[in-house]
Motif scaffolding. Structure first.
Motif, PDB file in Angstrom:
ATOM      1  N   SER A  36       0.850  -1.310  -0.091  1.00 17.25           N
ATOM      2  CA  SER A  36      -0.125   0.104   0.091  1.00 17.25           C
ATOM      3  C   SER A  36       0.789   1.425  -0.273  1.00 17.25           C
ATOM      4  O   SER A  36       0.449   2.390  -0.571  1.00 17.25           O
ATOM      5  CB  SER A  36      -1.003  -0.027   1.251  1.00 17.25           C
ATOM      6  OG  SER A  36      -1.704   1.385   1.232  1.00 17.25           O
ATOM      7  N   TRP A  37       2.067   1.162   0.823  1.00 16.21           N
ATOM      8  CA  TRP A  37       2.570   2.401   0.883  1.00 16.21           C
ATOM      9  C   TRP A  37       3.620   2.700  -0.457  1.00 16.21           C
ATOM     10  O   TRP A  37       3.665   3.709  -0.907  1.00 16.21           O
ATOM     11  CB  TRP A  37       3.821   2.094   2.019  1.00 16.21           C
ATOM     12  CG  TRP A  37       4.895   3.264   1.981  1.00 16.21           C
ATOM     13  CD1 TRP A  37       4.595   4.724   2.598  1.00 16.21           C
ATOM     14  CD2 TRP A  37       6.262   3.251   1.521  1.00 16.21           C
ATOM     15  NE1 TRP A  37       5.870   5.448   2.423  1.00 16.21           N
ATOM     16  CE2 TRP A  37       6.792   4.746   1.823  1.00 16.21           C
ATOM     17  CE3 TRP A  37       6.915   2.242   0.909  1.00 16.21           C
ATOM     18  CZ2 TRP A  37       7.963   4.918   1.650  1.00 16.21           C
ATOM     19  CZ3 TRP A  37       8.377   2.738   0.651  1.00 16.21           C
ATOM     20  CH2 TRP A  37       8.782   4.008   0.871  1.00 16.21           C
ATOM     21  N   ILE A  38       4.087   1.745  -1.048  1.00 14.30           N
ATOM     22  CA  ILE A  38       4.573   1.667  -2.231  1.00 14.30           C
ATOM     23  C   ILE A  38       3.439   2.237  -3.444  1.00 14.30           C
ATOM     24  O   ILE A  38       3.961   3.157  -4.367  1.00 14.30           O
ATOM     25  CB  ILE A  38       5.039   0.339  -2.961  1.00 14.30           C
ATOM     26  CG1 ILE A  38       6.153  -0.253  -1.974  1.00 14.30           C
ATOM     27  CG2 ILE A  38       5.545   0.341  -4.307  1.00 14.30           C
ATOM     28  CD1 ILE A  38       6.878  -1.582  -2.223  1.00 14.30           C
ATOM     29  N   ASP A  39       2.242   1.625  -3.453  1.00 17.90           N
ATOM     30  CA  ASP A  39       1.332   2.488  -4.149  1.00 17.90           C
ATOM     31  C   ASP A  39       1.121   3.905  -4.137  1.00 17.90           C
ATOM     32  O   ASP A  39       0.855   4.626  -4.859  1.00 17.90           O
ATOM     33  CB  ASP A  39       0.086   1.697  -4.118  1.00 17.90           C
ATOM     34  CG  ASP A  39      -0.289   0.662  -4.774  1.00 17.90           C
ATOM     35  OD1 ASP A  39       0.624   0.066  -5.476  1.00 17.90           O
ATOM     36  OD2 ASP A  39      -0.971  -0.409  -4.325  1.00 17.90           O
ATOM     37  N   GLN A  40       1.334   4.304  -2.694  1.00 17.17           N
ATOM     38  CA  GLN A  40       1.444   5.638  -2.468  1.00 17.17           C
ATOM     39  C   GLN A  40       2.273   6.468  -3.167  1.00 17.17           C
ATOM     40  O   GLN A  40       2.307   7.523  -3.427  1.00 17.17           O
ATOM     41  CB  GLN A  40       1.077   5.932  -1.021  1.00 17.17           C
ATOM     42  CG  GLN A  40       0.799   7.471  -0.518  1.00 17.17           C
ATOM     43  CD  GLN A  40      -0.490   8.100  -0.972  1.00 17.17           C
ATOM     44  OE1 GLN A  40      -1.415   7.143  -0.804  1.00 17.17           O
ATOM     45  NE2 GLN A  40      -0.878   9.044  -1.194  1.00 17.17           N
ATOM     46  N   VAL A  41       3.562   5.680  -2.902  1.00 16.17           N
ATOM     47  CA  VAL A  41       4.759   6.557  -3.592  1.00 16.17           C
ATOM     48  C   VAL A  41       4.433   6.588  -5.134  1.00 16.17           C
ATOM     49  O   VAL A  41       4.808   7.528  -5.858  1.00 16.17           O
ATOM     50  CB  VAL A  41       5.987   5.427  -3.300  1.00 16.17           C
ATOM     51  CG1 VAL A  41       7.152   6.184  -4.048  1.00 16.17           C
ATOM     52  CG2 VAL A  41       6.342   5.764  -1.884  1.00 16.17           C
ATOM     53  N   SER A  42       3.930   5.725  -5.756  1.00 15.83           N
ATOM     54  CA  SER A  42       3.814   5.562  -7.148  1.00 15.83           C
ATOM     55  C   SER A  42       2.688   6.397  -7.563  1.00 15.83           C
ATOM     56  O   SER A  42       3.116   7.256  -8.703  1.00 15.83           O
ATOM     57  CB  SER A  42       3.076   4.161  -7.538  1.00 15.83           C
ATOM     58  OG  SER A  42       2.645   4.067  -8.719  1.00 15.83           O
ATOM     59  N   ALA A  43       1.694   6.716  -6.751  1.00 15.31           N
ATOM     60  CA  ALA A  43       0.617   7.701  -7.088  1.00 15.31           C
ATOM     61  C   ALA A  43       1.391   9.151  -6.977  1.00 15.31           C
ATOM     62  O   ALA A  43       0.992  10.093  -7.772  1.00 15.31           O
ATOM     63  CB  ALA A  43      -0.569   7.566  -6.326  1.00 15.31           C
ATOM     64  N   THR A  44       2.325   9.284  -5.950  1.00 16.20           N
ATOM     65  CA  THR A  44       2.739  10.598  -5.590  1.00 16.20           C
ATOM     66  C   THR A  44       3.602  11.023  -6.566  1.00 16.20           C
ATOM     67  O   THR A  44       3.721  12.371  -7.109  1.00 16.20           O
ATOM     68  CB  THR A  44       3.429  10.614  -4.261  1.00 16.20           C
ATOM     69  OG1 THR A  44       2.431  10.365  -3.303  1.00 16.20           O
ATOM     70  CG2 THR A  44       4.079  12.096  -3.957  1.00 16.20           C
ATOM     71  N   GLU A  54      11.104  -0.192  -6.790  1.00 15.58           N
ATOM     72  CA  GLU A  54      12.772  -0.358  -7.080  1.00 15.58           C
ATOM     73  C   GLU A  54      13.352   0.971  -6.685  1.00 15.58           C
ATOM     74  O   GLU A  54      14.476   0.981  -6.075  1.00 15.58           O
ATOM     75  CB  GLU A  54      13.086  -0.683  -8.487  1.00 15.58           C
ATOM     76  CG  GLU A  54      14.644  -0.738  -8.503  1.00 15.58           C
ATOM     77  CD  GLU A  54      15.015  -1.621 -10.173  1.00 15.58           C
ATOM     78  OE1 GLU A  54      16.093  -1.858 -10.011  1.00 15.58           O
ATOM     79  OE2 GLU A  54      13.910  -1.793 -10.778  1.00 15.58           O
ATOM     80  N   LEU A  55      12.509   2.024  -6.802  1.00 11.97           N
ATOM     81  CA  LEU A  55      13.314   3.386  -6.512  1.00 11.97           C
ATOM     82  C   LEU A  55      13.415   3.746  -5.140  1.00 11.97           C
ATOM     83  O   LEU A  55      14.126   4.557  -4.636  1.00 11.97           O
ATOM     84  CB  LEU A  55      12.617   4.435  -7.232  1.00 11.97           C
ATOM     85  CG  LEU A  55      12.689   4.378  -8.815  1.00 11.97           C
ATOM     86  CD1 LEU A  55      11.778   5.475  -9.610  1.00 11.97           C
ATOM     87  CD2 LEU A  55      14.012   4.856  -9.190  1.00 11.97           C
ATOM     88  N   VAL A  56      12.403   3.210  -4.311  1.00 12.61           N
ATOM     89  CA  VAL A  56      12.601   3.134  -2.757  1.00 12.61           C
ATOM     90  C   VAL A  56      13.470   2.427  -2.283  1.00 12.61           C
ATOM     91  O   VAL A  56      13.674   2.263  -0.779  1.00 12.61           O
ATOM     92  CB  VAL A  56      10.993   3.088  -2.176  1.00 12.61           C
ATOM     93  CG1 VAL A  56      10.044   4.020  -2.677  1.00 12.61           C
ATOM     94  CG2 VAL A  56      10.534   1.835  -2.498  1.00 12.61           C
ATOM     95  N   GLY A  57      13.938   1.244  -2.966  1.00 12.09           N
ATOM     96  CA  GLY A  57      15.075   0.403  -2.322  1.00 12.09           C
ATOM     97  C   GLY A  57      14.742  -1.022  -2.602  1.00 12.09           C
ATOM     98  O   GLY A  57      15.489  -1.729  -1.803  1.00 12.09           O
ATOM     99  N   ILE A  58      13.590  -1.500  -2.911  1.00  7.53           N
ATOM    100  CA  ILE A  58      13.326  -3.016  -3.099  1.00  7.53           C
ATOM    101  C   ILE A  58      14.153  -3.540  -4.265  1.00  7.53           C
ATOM    102  O   ILE A  58      13.752  -3.215  -5.553  1.00  7.53           O
ATOM    103  CB  ILE A  58      11.840  -3.373  -3.125  1.00  7.53           C
ATOM    104  CG1 ILE A  58      11.170  -2.846  -1.631  1.00  7.53           C
ATOM    105  CG2 ILE A  58      11.575  -4.538  -3.460  1.00  7.53           C
ATOM    106  CD1 ILE A  58       9.706  -3.148  -1.731  1.00  7.53           C
ATOM    107  N   SER A  59      15.041  -4.298  -4.120  1.00  4.82           N
ATOM    108  CA  SER A  59      15.830  -5.002  -5.286  1.00  4.82           C
ATOM    109  C   SER A  59      14.854  -5.791  -6.170  1.00  4.82           C
ATOM    110  O   SER A  59      14.069  -6.541  -5.704  1.00  4.82           O
ATOM    111  CB  SER A  59      17.039  -5.942  -4.691  1.00  4.82           C
ATOM    112  OG  SER A  59      16.514  -6.826  -3.869  1.00  4.82           O
TER     113      SER A  59
END
Length: 361
Positions: A36-44, A54-59
């Motif tokens: 859910s948090w990744i989706d929020q980053v994606s939308a932002t 990937e951009l927030v750090g998940i390989s």
């Protein structure tokens, strides 16, 4: 040639649309899932879900699925995610499935109960009111099949969309946090187009205090700080899982008398489906599943009965109540298999009441 993780991050840091350029990321909400948090980053920031991850750090290793990344974080990913979220390691791991599938309750949460997953890695149930109020943020515990209601809004969780599709799937985009999103696999099952808003999904209100109590007991066990030995913890959860299977195999409508109508009706449909699958020896088809629309309601019925049996201070009295209530059902299916654990616990309480000891198959 596929770029390495560090090279990809270096290029991303130079992009004016990357989180590194903006210098901040949205803060996770309490209890929010990492997806859910990744989706929020994606939308932002306007990224796709995979790019945002990937951009927030998940390989992203070739061939890996996002569901695997969200199951258990690697040690290499932690520093990047801790920086992005502003959380410590423990709080960050609480946003993934790791703490739920590694505790004494792991055996329960890793299991499947007649189509209902103890923990669903690919999709999630939802409280429509919570989704609307939080602007599309999803709770991690909604992914647990044992989570049947929202205590805040006193409503049952929606298992699937009205069209039958699963909600907030890992293999769909960030828009799935607001709307039902069709995929090819879903359309091949006969699903048509659907853009149902999650916030508008119909859900029934919770009125039965025993369902609320059962829900609180189960999640109280997970969050409790009460000190128990590993053996005691394992026994509590194995008793609960056994009681759920017992209820599913032998339960009748009388066991949930007085509950909310939606729960009673869902359990009645499950029982009718179960009886239609019984063989002449009394065995239930191993592929028996609850209807997808009924999953959380059927689990509410299971837990209402199972917690009364497994978590009662007087298991003997509760076992007698169960046997007296389902006695017609027991007589009609005398060969039903019931696993009795030789190590003791709830199964031995039933064995003392004369229930035959037949092996689990």
């Amino acid at each position: 040639m596929i770029a390495g993780r560090d090279e990809h991050r270096d290029r991303a840091s130079q992009s004016p649309r990357s989180p590194q350029w903006f210098g901040f990321c949205p803060r996770p909400l309490p209890g929010e899932s990492l997806l859910s948090w990744i989706d929020q980053v994606s939308a932002t920031f306007g990224f796709t879900r995979d790019d945002a991850a990937e951009l927030v750090g998940i390989s992203r290793r070739w061939g890996d699925r996002l569901s695997r990344d969200l199951y258990m974080l690697s040690r290499d990913d932690l520093p990047h995610l801790m920086f992005r979220t502003g959380l410590g390691e423990l709080d960050l791991r609480m946003m993934t499935a790791e703490w739920l599938v590694m505790g004494p309750w792991a055996g329960c949460l890793r299991g499947r109960y007649y189509g209902i997953q103890g923990f669903d890695m690919m999709s999630s149930a939802a409280c429509p009111d919570c989704v609307a109020e939080s602007d599309g943020r999803w709770q991690l515990l909604w992914k647990s099949g044992f989570n049947v209601l929202c205590a805040k809004h006193r409503c049952y969780l929606a298992s699937v969309c009205v069209c039958g599709r699963r909600l907030h799937r890992v293999d769909r985009g960030e828009i799935s946090r607001f709307r039902c999103v069709g995929i090819t696999a879903g359309q091949s099952r006969g699903f048509g187009p659907c853009d149902q808003k999650v916030a508008d999904l119909p859900v029934a209100r919770v009125e039965d205090p025993r369902v609320v109590q059962a829900h609180a007991q189960v999640f109280g066990l997970i969050t409790s700080r009460k000190q128990r030995t590993d053996q005691q913890n394992e026994r509590v959860w194995s008793d609960l899982a056994w009681a759920i299977h017992l209820t599913a195999e032998l339960g009748t409508a009388e066991l949930v008398e007085g509950t909310d109508p939606c729960v009673a009706e869902a359990f009645d449909r499950f029982c009718h489906r179960r009886e239609s699958t019984r063989t002449r020896h009394g065995d239930v088809n191993a592929r028996l599943k609850a209807d997808e629309q009924d999953e959380r309601l059927v689990m509410a019925a299971f837990l209402r009965v199972a917690t009364a049996l497994a978590l009662s201070d007087d298991q003997g009295a509760q076992a007698m109540w169960f046997c007296d209530t389902v006695s017609p059902q027991w007589k009609s299916a005398p060969q039903v298999f019931i696993h009795l654990d030789p190590k003791g616990g709830l199964p031995q309480v039933f064995r003392a009441l004369g229930m035959p000891n037949r092996p689990w198959r």
